[in-house]
Design a protein around this motif. Sequence first.
Motif, PDB file in Angstrom:
ATOM      1  N   SER A  84       0.824  -1.202   0.000  1.00 50.58           N
ATOM      2  CA  SER A  84       0.000   0.000   0.000  1.00 50.58           C
ATOM      3  C   SER A  84       0.859   1.253   0.000  1.00 50.58           C
ATOM      4  O   SER A  84       0.589   2.204  -0.738  1.00 50.58           O
ATOM      5  CB  SER A  84      -0.925  -0.003   1.214  1.00 50.58           C
ATOM      6  OG  SER A  84      -1.646   1.188   1.294  1.00 50.58           O
ATOM      7  N   THR A  85       1.914   1.247   0.810  1.00 49.66           N
ATOM      8  CA  THR A  85       2.785   2.427   0.847  1.00 49.66           C
ATOM      9  C   THR A  85       3.578   2.569  -0.448  1.00 49.66           C
ATOM     10  O   THR A  85       3.814   3.685  -0.905  1.00 49.66           O
ATOM     11  CB  THR A  85       3.751   2.375   2.041  1.00 49.66           C
ATOM     12  OG1 THR A  85       4.504   1.163   1.998  1.00 49.66           O
ATOM     13  CG2 THR A  85       3.000   2.472   3.357  1.00 49.66           C
ATOM     14  N   GLU A  86       3.992   1.452  -1.046  1.00 52.26           N
ATOM     15  CA  GLU A  86       4.697   1.515  -2.323  1.00 52.26           C
ATOM     16  C   GLU A  86       3.787   2.072  -3.419  1.00 52.26           C
ATOM     17  O   GLU A  86       4.214   2.898  -4.223  1.00 52.26           O
ATOM     18  CB  GLU A  86       5.207   0.124  -2.726  1.00 52.26           C
ATOM     19  CG  GLU A  86       6.391  -0.345  -1.927  1.00 52.26           C
ATOM     20  CD  GLU A  86       7.622   0.506  -2.173  1.00 52.26           C
ATOM     21  OE1 GLU A  86       7.908   0.831  -3.334  1.00 52.26           O
ATOM     22  OE2 GLU A  86       8.284   0.856  -1.177  1.00 52.26           O
ATOM     23  N   LYS A 143       3.469   5.772  -2.877  1.00 54.22           N
ATOM     24  CA  LYS A 143       4.669   6.500  -3.314  1.00 54.22           C
ATOM     25  C   LYS A 143       4.706   6.634  -4.829  1.00 54.22           C
ATOM     26  O   LYS A 143       5.077   7.680  -5.349  1.00 54.22           O
ATOM     27  CB  LYS A 143       5.921   5.773  -2.832  1.00 54.22           C
ATOM     28  CG  LYS A 143       6.196   5.915  -1.368  1.00 54.22           C
ATOM     29  CD  LYS A 143       7.454   5.148  -0.975  1.00 54.22           C
ATOM     30  CE  LYS A 143       7.691   5.185   0.529  1.00 54.22           C
ATOM     31  NZ  LYS A 143       8.866   4.395   0.897  1.00 54.22           N
ATOM     32  N   LYS A 144       4.329   5.574  -5.529  1.00 49.89           N
ATOM     33  CA  LYS A 144       4.323   5.626  -6.993  1.00 49.89           C
ATOM     34  C   LYS A 144       3.287   6.627  -7.508  1.00 49.89           C
ATOM     35  O   LYS A 144       3.539   7.351  -8.452  1.00 49.89           O
ATOM     36  CB  LYS A 144       4.027   4.251  -7.580  1.00 49.89           C
ATOM     37  CG  LYS A 144       5.181   3.298  -7.457  1.00 49.89           C
ATOM     38  CD  LYS A 144       4.839   1.949  -8.047  1.00 49.89           C
ATOM     39  CE  LYS A 144       5.982   0.964  -7.841  1.00 49.89           C
ATOM     40  NZ  LYS A 144       5.631  -0.365  -8.342  1.00 49.89           N
TER      41      LYS A 144
END
Length: 93
Positions: free
Chosen positions: A83-85, A88-89
């Motif tokens: 979810s955090t990746e 960030k994208k």
Amino acid sequence: MFDFKDFMTFMAINDAMEEEENNSSPKYSSRSSDEPVTTGGKIAVVGTIIGIVLGLVFESWLCFIFFAAAGFIIGLNHDVYKSTEDKKKSDKI
């Protein structure tokens, strides 16, 4: 013999079933059928199943609890990381 307590239980169950039929709206459903199961959820389920099998084989509650908790923690961490990746994208774009 059918007594008053059984009658009241039957009426309560019947009322609850009628209430559920009348209020069956999609926003109150527990899970949508088109919503995919995440990889972390699959990891948690596999960890629980491994814990159950090994717990039964070794007759140990500790084995069951360890693998179920490990699967849950690893699965949760995987979902949070993904979810955090993804966030960030999307922020870079």
